[in-house]
Design an enzyme around this catalytic site. Structure first.
Site, short mmCIF file in Angstrom:
data_model
loop_
_atom_site.label_atom_id
_atom_site.label_comp_id
_atom_site.label_asym_id
_atom_site.label_seq_id
_atom_site.Cartn_x
_atom_site.Cartn_y
_atom_site.Cartn_z
N HIS A 127 -0.44 -0.42 6.37
CA HIS A 127 -0.12 -0.15 4.96
C HIS A 127 -1.39 0.17 4.16
O HIS A 127 -1.73 -0.52 3.19
CB HIS A 127 0.62 -1.35 4.34
CG HIS A 127 1.43 -0.99 3.13
ND1 HIS A 127 2.63 -1.57 2.82
CD2 HIS A 127 1.20 -0.09 2.14
CE1 HIS A 127 3.11 -1.06 1.69
NE2 HIS A 127 2.24 -0.16 1.25
N GLU B 114 6.77 -6.40 7.24
CA GLU B 114 5.32 -6.40 7.44
C GLU B 114 4.69 -7.64 6.79
O GLU B 114 5.24 -8.13 5.80
CB GLU B 114 4.69 -5.11 6.89
CG GLU B 114 4.87 -4.89 5.41
CD GLU B 114 4.36 -3.52 4.94
OE1 GLU B 114 4.71 -2.49 5.55
OE2 GLU B 114 3.63 -3.51 3.96
N ARG C 218 8.07 2.89 2.43
CA ARG C 218 8.25 1.45 2.50
C ARG C 218 8.95 1.10 3.79
O ARG C 218 9.80 1.87 4.26
CB ARG C 218 9.14 0.96 1.35
CG ARG C 218 8.41 0.70 0.03
CD ARG C 218 7.53 -0.55 0.11
NE ARG C 218 6.84 -0.82 -1.14
CZ ARG C 218 5.67 -0.28 -1.49
NH1 ARG C 218 5.05 0.56 -0.68
NH2 ARG C 218 5.10 -0.59 -2.63
C1 DGY Z 1 2.05 1.38 -3.37
O1 DGY Z 1 1.26 1.62 -4.29
O2 DGY Z 1 3.25 1.18 -3.56
C2 DGY Z 1 1.47 1.31 -1.99
O3 DGY Z 1 2.45 1.31 -1.04
C3 DGY Z 1 0.62 0.07 -1.85
O4 DGY Z 1 1.49 -1.04 -1.80
#
Ligand code: DGY
Length: 323
Positions: A289, A271, A242
């Site tokens: 992402h 982001e 993240r």
């Molecule tokens: C998740 O599944 O957490 C991925 O980062 C997609 O947001």
């Protein structure tokens, strides 16, 4: 509206056949948007709804829950759930689920690809070629770092961390170090030859550091200037977890100053905005992402969220409940 079926809102455009499956069990209202709805619009669409299909970007907090008193279940198609105030949901009897496991291998593939691309300067090489800079083969043209025989450092040795470690140890002959709150059982460590080390040791000793831990307030800027200064100047850093875990400004400075060889980043603080310092770096591979973005995996993530939503609203057991 059917008196028998619970009403649900699907907060993103998803696969039409999966929505049809949900319709067999619920009155479905959906958006055709690929963007998160602003909070007021989400509250409006949720009026009278018992269930919400959401992603990792809709903010589910006390204010939203209080404005949508009929909401009983929030089912995320993502594994990350730092957008949900779980305590507020639990206090109001709202059931929450996420979507772990189904994306583990796909995300690990992508994390590995980013790490390789950073180490072997693949994006930089392609830009060099497309810009017409390639005049000659020469001995140190775009030379990078090896993965095979190097030390892989995994920060956050959960399901995805272990899947990346497996690729590194068994596929590329990498030595695996990891740091996690708790040490893994010997039967998990041994086949990978994985060793638990302190965070500082992990930073000092890794040739390729991969960040795969969930975001929490405690993890905010876990990797900042001081931590980056511990890393080898020849090392790479990859983040598929993240944004916010890494201090992007500090990372951009380290990359620009040559205090770190390269980075591979799929997630960013704030982001979809990306720190201008990172955009200006040649030695960073940037992706929007998409670590879990293969077709079968995105379908599996949606299917799992729909299964959970149906279970929650028909008195069943959610497969991957969070509360
Ligand atoms: C998740 O599944 O957490 C991925 O980062 C997609 O947001």
């Amino acid at each position: 509206m059917s008196p028998n079926k619970p009403a649900v809102f699907v907060a993103r455009r998803i696969f039409a056949d999966i929505v049809e499956r949900l319709r067999e069990h619920a009155e479905v209202e959906e958006t055709d948007s690929d963007e998160p709805l602003p909070p007021e619009a989400l509250v409006r669409r949720l009026q009278g709804k018992a269930g919400l299909f959401a992603t990792g970007t809709e903010r589910i907090d006390a204010a939203l829950l209080d404005a949508c008193p009929q909401l009983r279940a929030v089912c995320l198609m993502t594994v990350g759930y730092n957008n949900v105030d779980l305590a507020a949901c639990t206090a109001r009897g709202v059931r929450v689920s996420n979507a772990p496991d189904v994306l583990t291998e796909t995300t690990a593939d992508f994390g590995f690809a980013l790490m390789m691309a950073a180490a072997r300067r693949i994006s930089e090489s392609e830009r060099y070629l497309r810009e017409g800079q390639w005049k000659q083969w020469h001995v140190d043209l775009l030379v990078g770092a090896d993965l095979h025989g190097s030390t892989l450092g995994v920060l956050g040795m959960g399901r995805i961390g272990q899947a990346i470690a497996r690729r590194g140890a068994l596929g590329f002959g990498m030595s695996v170090l990891y740091h996690n709150r708790s040490r893994l059982a010997p039967e998990v460590e041994q086949p990978l030859g994985a060793c638990w080390v302190s965070k500082e040791d992990l930073l000092r000793r890794s040739d390729h550091l991969v960040i795969v831990l969930p975001y929490s307030p405690e993890a905010h800027h876990l990797i900042g200037a001081a931590e980056l200064a511990l890393m080898k100047p020849s090392a790479t850093l990859t983040n598929v977890a993240r944004g916010g875990i890494v201090d992007d400004a500090a990372l951009a400075e380290a990359l620009q100053a040559g205090r770190l060889a390269a980075a591979g980043l799929d997630v960013f603080e704030g982001e979809p905005a990306v720190h201008p310092g990172l955009l200006a770096c040649r030695n960073v591979v940037l992706t929007p992402h998409i670590a879990s973005a293969s077709i079968p995996t995105r379908r599996a993530m949606c299917d799992l969220a729909v299964d959970n939503l149906i279970a929650a609203l028909t008195g069943g057991t959610m497969k991957t409940a969070l509360n």
